[in-house]
Design a protein around this motif. Structure first.
Motif, PDB file in Angstrom:
ATOM      1  N   UNK A  51     -10.127 -21.260  -8.406  1.00 59.50           N
ATOM      2  CA  UNK A  51      -9.370 -22.233  -7.611  1.00 59.50           C
ATOM      3  C   UNK A  51      -8.945 -23.404  -8.484  1.00 59.50           C
ATOM      4  N   UNK A  52      -9.816 -23.817  -9.408  1.00 61.24           N
ATOM      5  CA  UNK A  52      -9.475 -24.889 -10.328  1.00 61.24           C
ATOM      6  C   UNK A  52      -8.355 -24.485 -11.280  1.00 61.24           C
ATOM      7  N   UNK A  53      -8.356 -23.215 -11.702  1.00 64.53           N
ATOM      8  CA  UNK A  53      -7.265 -22.712 -12.545  1.00 64.53           C
ATOM      9  C   UNK A  53      -5.943 -22.813 -11.796  1.00 64.53           C
ATOM     10  N   UNK A  54      -5.934 -22.403 -10.536  1.00 68.35           N
ATOM     11  CA  UNK A  54      -4.708 -22.444  -9.743  1.00 68.35           C
ATOM     12  C   UNK A  54      -4.262 -23.885  -9.494  1.00 68.35           C
ATOM     13  N   UNK A  55      -5.215 -24.781  -9.269  1.00 69.09           N
ATOM     14  CA  UNK A  55      -4.864 -26.203  -9.111  1.00 69.09           C
ATOM     15  C   UNK A  55      -4.194 -26.734 -10.369  1.00 69.09           C
TER      16      UNK A  55
ATOM     17  N   UNK B 221     -17.277  -9.329 -11.889  1.00 68.03           N
ATOM     18  CA  UNK B 221     -15.938  -9.855 -11.647  1.00 68.03           C
ATOM     19  C   UNK B 221     -15.745 -10.122 -10.161  1.00 68.03           C
ATOM     20  N   UNK B 222     -14.743 -10.948  -9.853  1.00 65.97           N
ATOM     21  CA  UNK B 222     -14.438 -11.266  -8.455  1.00 65.97           C
ATOM     22  C   UNK B 222     -13.949 -10.045  -7.688  1.00 65.97           C
ATOM     23  N   UNK B 223     -14.080 -10.143  -6.367  1.00 61.45           N
ATOM     24  CA  UNK B 223     -13.465  -9.138  -5.504  1.00 61.45           C
ATOM     25  C   UNK B 223     -11.957  -9.370  -5.448  1.00 61.45           C
ATOM     26  N   UNK B 224     -11.212  -8.324  -5.220  1.00 60.64           N
ATOM     27  CA  UNK B 224      -9.770  -8.468  -5.060  1.00 60.64           C
ATOM     28  C   UNK B 224      -9.464  -9.359  -3.858  1.00 60.64           C
ATOM     29  N   UNK B 225     -10.294  -9.263  -2.814  1.00 62.01           N
ATOM     30  CA  UNK B 225     -10.087 -10.092  -1.625  1.00 62.01           C
ATOM     31  C   UNK B 225     -10.227 -11.572  -1.944  1.00 62.01           C
ATOM     32  N   UNK B 226     -11.065 -11.906  -2.924  1.00 61.62           N
ATOM     33  CA  UNK B 226     -11.192 -13.311  -3.341  1.00 61.62           C
ATOM     34  C   UNK B 226      -9.901 -13.791  -3.996  1.00 61.62           C
ATOM     35  N   UNK B 227      -9.318 -12.944  -4.841  1.00 59.12           N
ATOM     36  CA  UNK B 227      -8.030 -13.302  -5.441  1.00 59.12           C
ATOM     37  C   UNK B 227      -6.978 -13.510  -4.359  1.00 59.12           C
ATOM     38  N   UNK B 228      -6.956 -12.654  -3.369  1.00 62.58           N
ATOM     39  CA  UNK B 228      -5.982 -12.788  -2.290  1.00 62.58           C
ATOM     40  C   UNK B 228      -6.126 -14.129  -1.585  1.00 62.58           C
TER      41      UNK B 228
ATOM     42  N   UNK C  47      -4.394 -19.835  -0.754  1.00 60.96           N
ATOM     43  CA  UNK C  47      -4.767 -21.236  -0.542  1.00 60.96           C
ATOM     44  C   UNK C  47      -4.322 -22.157  -1.668  1.00 60.96           C
ATOM     45  N   UNK C  48      -3.592 -21.642  -2.649  1.00 59.29           N
ATOM     46  CA  UNK C  48      -3.330 -22.381  -3.887  1.00 59.29           C
ATOM     47  C   UNK C  48      -2.259 -23.452  -3.770  1.00 59.29           C
ATOM     48  N   UNK C  49      -1.418 -23.382  -2.742  1.00 57.79           N
ATOM     49  CA  UNK C  49      -0.281 -24.284  -2.664  1.00 57.79           C
ATOM     50  C   UNK C  49       0.919 -23.778  -3.442  1.00 57.79           C
ATOM     51  N   UNK C  50       0.774 -22.625  -4.102  1.00 51.78           N
ATOM     52  CA  UNK C  50       1.880 -21.966  -4.778  1.00 51.78           C
ATOM     53  C   UNK C  50       2.385 -20.822  -3.887  1.00 51.78           C
ATOM     54  N   UNK C  51       3.646 -20.493  -4.013  1.00 52.61           N
ATOM     55  CA  UNK C  51       4.202 -19.391  -3.214  1.00 52.61           C
ATOM     56  C   UNK C  51       3.850 -18.073  -3.886  1.00 52.61           C
ATOM     57  N   UNK C  52       3.251 -17.172  -3.125  1.00 55.88           N
ATOM     58  CA  UNK C  52       2.846 -15.889  -3.663  1.00 55.88           C
ATOM     59  C   UNK C  52       4.045 -14.946  -3.694  1.00 55.88           C
ATOM     60  N   UNK C  53       4.453 -14.573  -4.889  1.00 53.51           N
ATOM     61  CA  UNK C  53       5.568 -13.642  -5.063  1.00 53.51           C
ATOM     62  C   UNK C  53       5.064 -12.213  -5.042  1.00 53.51           C
TER      63      UNK C  53
ATOM     64  N   UNK D  96      -2.752  -8.031 -10.837  1.00 53.59           N
ATOM     65  CA  UNK D  96      -1.520  -8.663 -11.309  1.00 53.59           C
ATOM     66  C   UNK D  96      -1.051  -9.656 -10.245  1.00 53.59           C
ATOM     67  N   UNK D  97      -0.808 -10.885 -10.669  1.00 60.95           N
ATOM     68  CA  UNK D  97      -0.343 -11.906  -9.731  1.00 60.95           C
ATOM     69  C   UNK D  97       0.860 -12.673 -10.260  1.00 60.95           C
ATOM     70  N   UNK D  98       1.844 -12.895  -9.407  1.00 58.79           N
ATOM     71  CA  UNK D  98       2.994 -13.740  -9.716  1.00 58.79           C
ATOM     72  C   UNK D  98       3.091 -14.789  -8.618  1.00 58.79           C
ATOM     73  N   UNK D  99       3.021 -16.066  -9.000  1.00 58.64           N
ATOM     74  CA  UNK D  99       3.122 -17.169  -8.054  1.00 58.64           C
ATOM     75  C   UNK D  99       4.182 -18.148  -8.547  1.00 58.64           C
ATOM     76  N   UNK D 100       4.793 -18.857  -7.606  1.00 57.63           N
ATOM     77  CA  UNK D 100       5.865 -19.794  -7.970  1.00 57.63           C
ATOM     78  C   UNK D 100       5.642 -21.143  -7.312  1.00 57.63           C
TER      79      UNK D 100
END
Length: 265
Positions: A129-133, A174-181, A186-192, A259-263
């Motif tokens: 979450x800190x990485x995404x912030x 490693x984290x669960x995929x559901x945690x990444x989701x 919740x990141x405030x970035x748009x999930x592409x 694989x994640x792409x956020x904007x």
């Protein structure tokens, strides 16, 4: 939803030291890393033209050089927590600046990059979450975060084989995929885009697999891992357990790649 407890995540100093030691051997065994990074690049928007990009967790700088070739008239930054990797990468070029830093505490100004690219590095971060912030902070409006990481199920064959031997922690968690989701939502970035893909490697024997993990710097870094040498009897038991999973192509080692792409809006 909460992150995994800090006590279950690798210590940053251990991660940095392990990958620093692996700098010279890393590229020789990084076939999966190249495949995953190329797949992440293919997921970038075709019309993307960043003025400034950051290769986060740059390692030996392979994808810094790829990004520099793809975006030749832009400024590139490369950041890694492992000083040994940076010493290896700097003479090879690619980025304008190579920076020692932590993905959870990016040493960059607000709204200073258009593309944050990170392939197979963020699985080592305890505070995703800190990485995404941090990504949201340093990205300019319209900028992209593109990352690949690993989730639960990675090296499951090795984990199961060790469980049959002694039940101790021998394989990185490693984290669960559901945690990444949830964290991305919740990141405030748009999930592409966010997806999970299995990559299965095959090895002629267990020794080759463990050699590759050590050469990558990605052997067991978990807190609570057994110390000291592994006895011959336990190694024989591990080999026997893993051999029961042998396939026609060899011993399987599955990597569950996210694989994640956020904007940034």
């Amino acid at each position: 939803m909460t992150e995994p407890a800090a006590s279950t995540r690798p210590d940053k100093r251990s991660v940095a030291a392990s990958f620093s030691r692996a700098a010279a051997s890393y590229d020789g065994v990084a076939g999966l890393q190249r495949t995953v990074g190329d797949a992440l690049l293919a997921r970038l928007p075709a019309d993307l033209a960043p003025a400034r990009w950051l290769d986060l967790g740059c390692g030996t700088g392979h994808f810094s050089r790829v990004l520099a070739a793809r975006f030749p008239r832009t400024e590139g930054l490369a950041l890694d927590i492992a000083e040994g990797m940076l010493r290896h990468a700097r003479p090879l070029g690619g980025a304008a600046h190579f920076v020692a830093g932590d993905a959870e505490h990016l040493p960059l100004r607000d709204a200073s990059v258009d593309l944050l690219f990170s392939s197979l590095a963020l699985q080592w971060c305890g505070d995703f979450a800190g990485v995404l912030d941090g990504a949201r902070r340093v990205l300019r409006p319209g900028g992209y975060l593109a990352f690949s990481s690993l989730c639960v199920g990675t090296l499951q064959e090795l984990r199961d084989s060790w469980q049959a031997v002694d039940g101790l922690v021998h394989v990185n968690a490693f984290r669960r995929f559901e945690d990444y989701q949830q964290l991305c939502a919740d990141s405030g970035l748009r999930l592409v885009g966010l997806e999970r893909c299995a990559e299965v490697l095959h090895f002629p024997d267990l020794r080759q697999l463990t050699h590759e993990l050590k050469a990558l710097g990605a052997h067991n870094l978990n807190p609570g891992r057994p110390g000291g040498l592994t006895g011959r009897a336990r190694v024989r038991a591990l080999v026997e357990a893993y051999e029961r999973q042998r396939q026609p192509l060899g011993l399987p080692a599955t990597y569950q790649v996210v694989y994640g792409i956020l904007r940034k809006a």
